[in-house]
Design an enzyme around this catalytic site. Structure first.
Site, PDB file in Angstrom:
ATOM      1  N   PRO A  12      42.334  46.821  46.697  1.00  0.00           N
ATOM      2  CA  PRO A  12      41.764  47.710  45.862  1.00  0.00           C
ATOM      3  C   PRO A  12      42.476  48.608  44.825  1.00  0.00           C
ATOM      4  CG  PRO A  12      41.549  48.645  48.089  1.00  0.00           C
ATOM      5  CD  PRO A  12      42.485  47.380  48.235  1.00  0.00           C
ATOM      6  N   GLU A  13      42.635  48.008  43.640  1.00  0.00           N
ATOM      7  CA  GLU A  13      43.180  48.713  42.631  1.00  0.00           C
ATOM      8  C   GLU A  13      42.356  49.732  42.025  1.00  0.00           C
ATOM      9  OE1 GLU A  13      46.380  47.926  41.710  1.00  0.00           O
ATOM     10  OE2 GLU A  13      47.144  46.425  42.631  1.00  0.00           O
TER      11      GLU A  13
END
Length: 296
Positions: A12-13
DNA sequence: CGGGACGCCTGTGAGC
DNA sequence: TGCTCACAGGCGTCCC
């Protein structure tokens, strides 16, 4: 030479966190907590008695860097909390976390081995799934008070912050002796550029990741900032498709993988000039770059 | 105080 | 085929 890894964990960026916020907000806001179950411990303890969250109502979801802030308003009907006190949950998805919401009435799957937080509300069940447990959910009374304030204290500006000008960016990195890639990664100037995006943005800007930040000229700094913003904006635009594969144990989503020009491409020809992409380790992290296109 | 190293975790696949 | 092991990564913390 090692063969490039086909596997790159879909982490998850910032774009994924933002998409999570956007998709979760309409379902969650206004819903009332009925109960909360905790699985294995995450990075830090919750910091509040679960029972005290009962009856709280979710306010508008916010994002700061890769953190999600879920304000909770105490329900006036809860006797112990009649003093209109407020607080919220600060969440981080770490390396492998994702949030799912099953609307009330839909089939709620039993908690899996990696479901570590489940919040049952009147409108559905919110589940945090995080195999590696680098993520966190922490109660805080306010964003401006600890622990939230401490966790957010050193965060840089948001990529879309109007105050994040080329001028300011150059000024910030001017005194930094660390390699420019490390400065991007540190997130205390601009938030959101993780290992992959930092590599990609530096490629976009034609800058060698090992170049000391202080040596970046004003025009090159401006170009880099633009590249960071562009890379993140593009990823956000692709966020929907990325999110679909979010739960997959491995492999960047198709859209994501196709975008990578250097990351995970050691030994493969540069898409721009054909020179084999190189991999070096910086700060114990893989760094990919094109020795021809990216200059010191 | 800046900067580098470490440790937390587990799934994955390369290599034996 | 089965097992071992290095590796991936964000980020707080510790140490120089």
């Amino acid at each position: 030479m090692k063969t490039p890894r086909a596997n790159n964990a879909a982490m998850p960026e910032l774009p994924e966190v933002e998409v999570t916020r956007q998709t979760l907000a309409p379902a969650l806001e206004g819903s009332r907590i009925q109960s909360m179950e905790l699985g294995k411990p995450l990075r830090w303890p919750l910091g509040i008695d679960v029972a005290r969250l009962q009856g709280c109502v979710f306010g508008p979801l916010q994002r700061r860097g890769k953190y999600l802030w879920m304000p909770l308003l105490h329900d006036a009907l809860t006797p112990a909390a009649s003093a209109s006190s407020a607080g919220g949950l600060l969440m981080h998805l770490g390396m492998s976390g994702s949030l799912g919401f099953a609307p009330a009435g839909s089939l709620v799957v039993a908690a899996g081995p990696h479901d570590h937080v489940r919040i049952r509300t009147n409108s559905g069940v919110l589940t945090l799934t995080d195999p590696r447990r680098f993520g966190a959910v922490v109660w805080s009374e306010d964003l401006a008070t600890p622990p939230a304030s401490k966790l957010l204290a050193s965060l840089g500006r948001e990529p879309d912050d109007p105050a994040l000008t080329a001028e300011w960016f150059h000024e910030q990195i001017h005194g930094r002796r660390a390699p420019i890639k490390q400065v991007l990664l540190a997130g205390d100037v601009v938030v959101g550029a993780g290992n992959i995006y930092a590599c990609e943005a530096l490629f976009d800007a034609g800058i060698d990741p090992r170049l000391r930040a202080e040596r970046l000229s004003r025009p090159r700094a401006a170009r880099l900032l633009q590249a960071v913003q562009h890379t993140l904006a593009q990823a956000l635009a692709l966020g929907g498709s990325t999110l679909r594969d979010f739960r997959d144990a491995h492999g960047m989503s198709g859209a994501f993988q196709d975008q990578a020009r250097v990351y995970g491409r050691e030994g493969l020809p540069c898409t721009s000039c054909g020179t084999p992409i190189r991999r070096v380790v910086m700060g114990q992290r893989s760094t990919f770059y094109c020795p021809t296109c990216q200059r010191r």
